[in-house]
Design a protein around this motif. Structure first.
Motif: not given
Length: 448
Positions: A13, A15-16, A320-321, A327-328, A330
């Motif tokens: 989780t 961040s990018r 990922a969205s 989960r973040t 991709d």
């Protein structure tokens, strides 16, 4: 206390920005390690004018020269048995594995240290836990346990997360079906093709797999695990959910997995891998939503570092969205779509085995199939689908299936006419590992 749906919540989780910062740190360490200890990378870096100190941002990854299978195999041939990639000899290794050899080519050889092997099991835990496998589960591994790395990592992943593990090696398909049911297995691991084969065998034995305790199938080894029609057929026959994963001998484990939300794609384990998608012809990066070749950098296998390895796998990356799991990481939409060299050109039309299988699986009565490409005396290409039905299937049912196949295959391939033939029961090959259903008999195959 609620159990997390993530194996590694902090990483899954992140961040990018956090993920890319972690990747950059690991990338610098890996390049330093490879430059200092691997003869192959030391020479490759020098030829490319690359030094690890040049890695200022993650975008500098593209300064690193790419590695191809041909490079690896060439080094292996010149300096047998492992080539010049390893940072040490067999004295530092505890494992020796190979690729499956199903293509008929010389297999690629790989070594693993004890630390590497622990990491490989950890990667499988991301996928197993992410699809809902828990310590209370009973896992059955329908795998031959040979030198092909296959499901070895999954075996140890099941042990690591605490599940009861049943190794199903050296078994006939009939015995495996009986063990799966008799041992009360709740999770079964196999290739997609073999999951179908097990279901066919169960039907012959009068065993209803849908009524068995099996709740999940962990699929790997073939693109079929993310073909919607194939997955739907497997789930119907087993009465269980099927989750796709993908890995490769070159990294020793999986790098993507399908989560329990089944978003129609596989998450990339981005705290342990950098996955680029490039144009196969130019090597230039392609954006989200555009199909290309995956290029992998792996941070886990220390004895044989892997930097910017051209996999020849076709993928389509999405953000990922695209999944609701939180989960973040991709995803690859549709998992591994096929191979760069899978495409066959037939009378001006591109034919991909994955697309053909998607059509075939719409006809559940077909037990096995084969694609045969040929060229006549007038140099005209022909494509034939050979389909096998169960013993006792009527001529009327075959006629209906044949006509439906001809129509559906043409619609999926710009009007290209497939010849469709009925194969005798048991005439077509069966596969436990990677299925090879395309036979190109042309003297000079186009697009092969």
């Amino acid at each position: 206390m609620a159990v997390s749906e993530y194996w590694n919540p902090k990483a899954e989780t992140a961040s990018r920005d956090e993920l890319e910062a972690l990747q950059l740190i690991k990338l610098r360490r890996l390049c330093d390690w490879a430059a200092a200890r691997s003869p192959w990378y030391r020479d490759a870096f020098r030829r490319a004018g690359f030094e690890p100190e040049q890695l200022k941002t993650i975008a500098d990854l593209r300064r690193i020269p790419m590695l191809t299978r041909e490079d690896w195999m060439g080094s292996q041939a010149e300096h047998p048995p492992f080539g010049r990639l390893p940072v040490s000899g067999t004295e530092a290794a505890i494992r020796y594995h190979t690729t499956s050899g199903t293509t008929g080519r010389e297999p690629l050889r790989a070594l693993d240290s004890a630390k590497d092997w622990t990491w490989q099991a950890e990667m499988w835990c991301y996928g197993l836990w992410g699809f809902g496998v828990r310590p209370a589960d009973i896992g059955y591994v329908a795998f031959g346990y040979g030198s092909f790395i296959g499901f070895w990592g999954l075996h140890y992943g099941l042990e690591k997360l605490g599940a009861l593990n049943i190794p199903g090696g050296a078994q006939t398909t009939e015995n495996r079906v009986k063990q799966i049911v008799g041992f009360g297995s709740t999770v079964v691991a196999s290739t997609p093709t073999y999951a179908l084969r097990l279901a066919q065998e169960a039907e012959k034995l009068g065993i209803d797999l849908a009524a068995s305790p099996v709740e999940r199938l962990i699929l790997s080894g073939e693109p079929a695990g993310s073909i919607p029609q194939t997955k739907a057929l497997i789930e119907r026959l087993w009465g269980a959910r099927a989750g796709d994963t993908a890995g490769m001998t070159e990294i020793g484990t999986i790098m993507v997995f399908e989560c329990s939300r089944q978003p129609g794609g596989t998450h990339i384990i981005e705290d342990h891998f950098i996955e680029e998608v490039v144009d196969p012809a130019t090597g230039e990066p392609v954006p989200y939503g555009e199909q290309g070749e995956r290029v992998v950098t792996s941070f886990g296998r220390g004895i044989m570092p892997l930097l910017r390895y051209r996999s020849a796998d076709l993928v389509l990356k999405v953000p990922a969205s695209s999944c609701t799991c939180g989960r973040t990481f991709d995803l690859y939409h549709g998992g591994i779509l096929g191979r760069v060299d899978d495409m066959k050109l037939v009378r001006g039309t591109n034919v991909y085995p994955r697309a053909v299988e998607g059509v075939v699986r719409e006809f559940p009565a077909i037990e096995e199939f084969q694609i045969v490409l040929s060229r006549d005396e007038h140099q005209l290409d022909h494509i034939t689908l050979r389909a096998e039905l169960p013993p006792g299937a009527s001529d009327d049912s075959w006629a209906q299936i044949r006509d439906g196949l001809i129509k559906a295959l043409a619609e999926a391939h710009e009007g290209l006419r497939f010849e469709v033939e009925r194969a005798e029961p048991g005439a077509l090959p069966r596969f436990e590992l990677k299925a090879r259903r395309t036979v190109d008999q042309r003297d000079k195959p186009i697009g092969a």
